[in-house]
Design a protein around this motif. Structure first.
Motif, PDB file in Angstrom:
ATOM      1  N   LYS A  18       0.948  -1.119  -0.065  1.00 26.15           N
ATOM      2  CA  LYS A  18       0.007   0.063  -0.046  1.00 26.15           C
ATOM      3  C   LYS A  18       0.962   1.282  -0.038  1.00 26.15           C
ATOM      4  CE  LYS A  18      -0.495   0.094   4.975  1.00 26.15           C
ATOM      5  NZ  LYS A  18      -1.618  -0.359   6.143  1.00 26.15           N
ATOM      6  N   GLU A  19       2.104   1.096   0.425  1.00 25.49           N
ATOM      7  CA  GLU A  19       2.924   2.189   0.246  1.00 25.49           C
ATOM      8  C   GLU A  19       3.494   2.519  -1.267  1.00 25.49           C
ATOM      9  OE1 GLU A  19       3.770   4.132   2.698  1.00 25.49           O
ATOM     10  OE2 GLU A  19       2.183   2.914   3.963  1.00 25.49           O
ATOM     11  N   HIS A  20       3.506   1.521  -2.131  1.00 25.58           N
ATOM     12  CA  HIS A  20       3.741   2.031  -3.453  1.00 25.58           C
ATOM     13  C   HIS A  20       3.363   3.200  -4.194  1.00 25.58           C
ATOM     14  CE1 HIS A  20       4.478   0.997  -7.788  1.00 25.58           C
ATOM     15  NE2 HIS A  20       5.339   0.186  -7.540  1.00 25.58           N
ATOM     16  N   ARG A  21       4.181   3.701  -4.946  1.00 24.77           N
ATOM     17  CA  ARG A  21       3.508   4.999  -5.732  1.00 24.77           C
ATOM     18  C   ARG A  21       2.384   4.937  -6.401  1.00 24.77           C
ATOM     19  NH1 ARG A  21       5.064   4.984 -10.794  1.00 24.77           N
ATOM     20  NH2 ARG A  21       6.761   3.579 -11.384  1.00 24.77           N
ATOM     21  N   ASP A  22       1.893   3.764  -7.094  1.00 26.41           N
ATOM     22  CA  ASP A  22       0.940   3.706  -7.623  1.00 26.41           C
ATOM     23  C   ASP A  22      -0.386   3.608  -6.921  1.00 26.41           C
ATOM     24  OD1 ASP A  22       2.033   3.110 -10.148  1.00 26.41           O
ATOM     25  OD2 ASP A  22       1.757   1.061 -10.467  1.00 26.41           O
ATOM     26  N   ILE A  23      -0.065   3.128  -5.548  1.00 23.33           N
ATOM     27  CA  ILE A  23      -1.487   2.961  -4.429  1.00 23.33           C
ATOM     28  C   ILE A  23      -1.513   4.056  -3.715  1.00 23.33           C
ATOM     29  CG2 ILE A  23      -2.193   1.353  -2.848  1.00 23.33           C
ATOM     30  CD1 ILE A  23      -0.834  -0.893  -4.417  1.00 23.33           C
ATOM     31  N   LYS A  24      -0.500   4.381  -2.758  1.00 21.16           N
ATOM     32  CA  LYS A  24      -0.551   5.394  -1.659  1.00 21.16           C
ATOM     33  C   LYS A  24      -1.184   6.566  -2.325  1.00 21.16           C
ATOM     34  CE  LYS A  24       1.160   7.154   2.392  1.00 21.16           C
ATOM     35  NZ  LYS A  24       1.945   6.915   3.435  1.00 21.16           N
ATOM     36  N   PRO A  25      -0.590   7.304  -3.383  1.00 27.08           N
ATOM     37  CA  PRO A  25      -1.235   8.597  -3.498  1.00 27.08           C
ATOM     38  C   PRO A  25      -2.240   8.479  -4.380  1.00 27.08           C
ATOM     39  CG  PRO A  25       0.824   8.337  -4.785  1.00 27.08           C
ATOM     40  CD  PRO A  25       0.809   7.224  -3.937  1.00 27.08           C
ATOM     41  N   ASN A  26      -2.937   7.286  -4.705  1.00 33.67           N
ATOM     42  CA  ASN A  26      -3.887   7.010  -5.612  1.00 33.67           C
ATOM     43  C   ASN A  26      -3.845   7.385  -6.852  1.00 33.67           C
ATOM     44  OD1 ASN A  26      -5.751   5.792  -3.690  1.00 33.67           O
ATOM     45  ND2 ASN A  26      -6.375   7.635  -2.670  1.00 33.67           N
TER      46      ASN A  26
END
Length: 133
Positions: A18-26
């Protein structure tokens, strides 16, 4: 965990996916909504105003753990979202830095990072006591 012979596992650098850039900043979610916007000449001025069948076609993309077959059914030729598939694929960077785990190596590729493996690839689980620091 003890993996079955032939099992494949990958690791990403982030300790939690969930910390990956694809996911965290949505970022990927924002891109998806941009791609799902109605065409300028559409009778539906926004994603929210589209009829339920159109929203239902995209709903599975928001579910966790879709299989490759399920994604192919949605995004592949003849799928309900085939028209946005190429643009969407270009935006997905999640697996670009994933590294294959060599089970004979002494350490994981990233040391710390979330590990992914196919369900059913583990033959035995053992509790291991972590050394205290």
């Amino acid at each position: 965990m003890h993996f079955k012979p032939g099992a494949i596992a990958l690791q990403i650098a982030e300790p939690d996916a969930k910390e990956h850039r694809d996911i965290k900043p949505n970022q990927l979610r924002k891109t998806l909504f941009e791609l799902l916007k109605p065409h300028p000449n559409s009778p539906y001025p926004s994603w929210a105003s589209q009829p339920l069948p159109l929203k239902l076609a995209a709903a599975p993309l928001f579910l966790p753990v879709l299989s490759r077959e399920e994604l192919d059914a949605l995004l592949g030729a003849g799928g309900p979202l085939a028209n946005i598939a190429d643009q969407l694929r270009q935006q997905v960077g999640f697996w670009n830095s994933a590294k294959l785990i060599d089970f004979s190596a002494a350490a994981l590729p990233y040391g710390v990072g979330e590990v992914f493996f196919e369900a059913g690839s583990v033959e035995q689980k053992e509790l291991v006591e972590m050394p205290s620091t």
